[in-house]
Design an enzyme around this catalytic site. Structure first.
Site, PDB file in Angstrom:
ATOM      1  N   CYS A  83      -1.326  -6.661  14.557  1.00 47.43           N
ATOM      2  CA  CYS A  83      -1.663  -6.942  13.148  1.00 47.43           C
ATOM      3  C   CYS A  83      -3.080  -6.510  12.795  1.00 47.43           C
ATOM      4  O   CYS A  83      -3.456  -6.499  11.616  1.00 47.43           O
ATOM      5  CB  CYS A  83      -1.471  -8.421  12.831  1.00 47.43           C
ATOM      6  N   HIS A 143       1.463  -1.428  -4.088  1.00 47.94           N
ATOM      7  CA  HIS A 143       0.895  -0.157  -3.639  1.00 47.94           C
ATOM      8  C   HIS A 143      -0.630  -0.225  -3.544  1.00 47.94           C
ATOM      9  O   HIS A 143      -1.325   0.744  -3.870  1.00 47.94           O
ATOM     10  CB  HIS A 143       1.367   1.000  -4.515  1.00 47.94           C
ATOM     11  N   GLU A 195       6.584 -11.458   4.446  1.00 42.70           N
ATOM     12  CA  GLU A 195       6.165 -10.134   4.910  1.00 42.70           C
ATOM     13  C   GLU A 195       7.367  -9.351   5.410  1.00 42.70           C
ATOM     14  O   GLU A 195       7.426  -8.138   5.306  1.00 42.70           O
ATOM     15  CB  GLU A 195       5.156 -10.258   6.050  1.00 42.70           C
TER      16      GLU A 195
HETATM   17 ZN   LIG Z   1       1.363  -7.307   8.526  1.00 42.88          ZN
END
Ligand SMILES: [Zn+2]
Length: 144
Positions: A24, A69, A131
């Site tokens: 991450c 974005h 996520e």
């Molecule tokens: Zn992530």
């Protein structure tokens, strides 16, 4: 009777968790799912908590226009200045947050932004950000 209105939205963004001991820490992207639930004790003359289109407008202005974005980073992440330098034509596409851009911090930020923009009489009940289909965050009712 309090009625709820539940909606969900999708946006794409890049982020990284600087200092994370695993993968991450590297810049990567997600197709995030944002779930928003609002409520009202009274319905408007059309029998609605609020119009879905009006709620979508609120969510778009409060969150989606900013984060879709975009690259979401902690304010102290040096990558923010580096990306801004090479992507100078779109300075608003680097969003600096008061903490690491985890699902938890994004949920908190989205909550604060949405709560300020809802019409009078409409209460924000729930904000959740995923996520991935398997991983996400939402505030606990026990949170203060
Ligand atoms: Zn992530």
């Amino acid at each position: 009777m309090v009625m709820e209105l539940a909606t969900s939205y999708v946006f794409d963004a890049a982020h990284r968790i600087a200092g994370h001991p695993g993968k991450c820490a590297w810049l990567h992207g997600h197709t995030y799912r944002l779930e928003v639930t609002v409520s009202s004790a009274t319905l408007n003359p059309l029998g609605m908590v609020m119009d879905f289109d009006d709620l979508r407008d609120v969510v778009r202005k409060a969150v989606l226009d900013l984060w879709d974005h975009a690259t979401l980073l902690a304010a102290n992440d040096p990558l923010g200045a580096a990306i801004s330098a090479v992507q100078h034509e779109a300075p608003d596409r680097v969003v600096l947050l008061p903490g690491p851009p985890t699902a938890e911090v994004l949920t908190r930020e989205a909550w604060e932004r949405l709560e300020r923009q809802l019409p009078t009489g409409v209460t924000l009940e729930r904000v959740a950000i995923r996520e991935t289909p398997a991983c996400g965050s939402a505030p606990s009712r026990h949170a203060t």
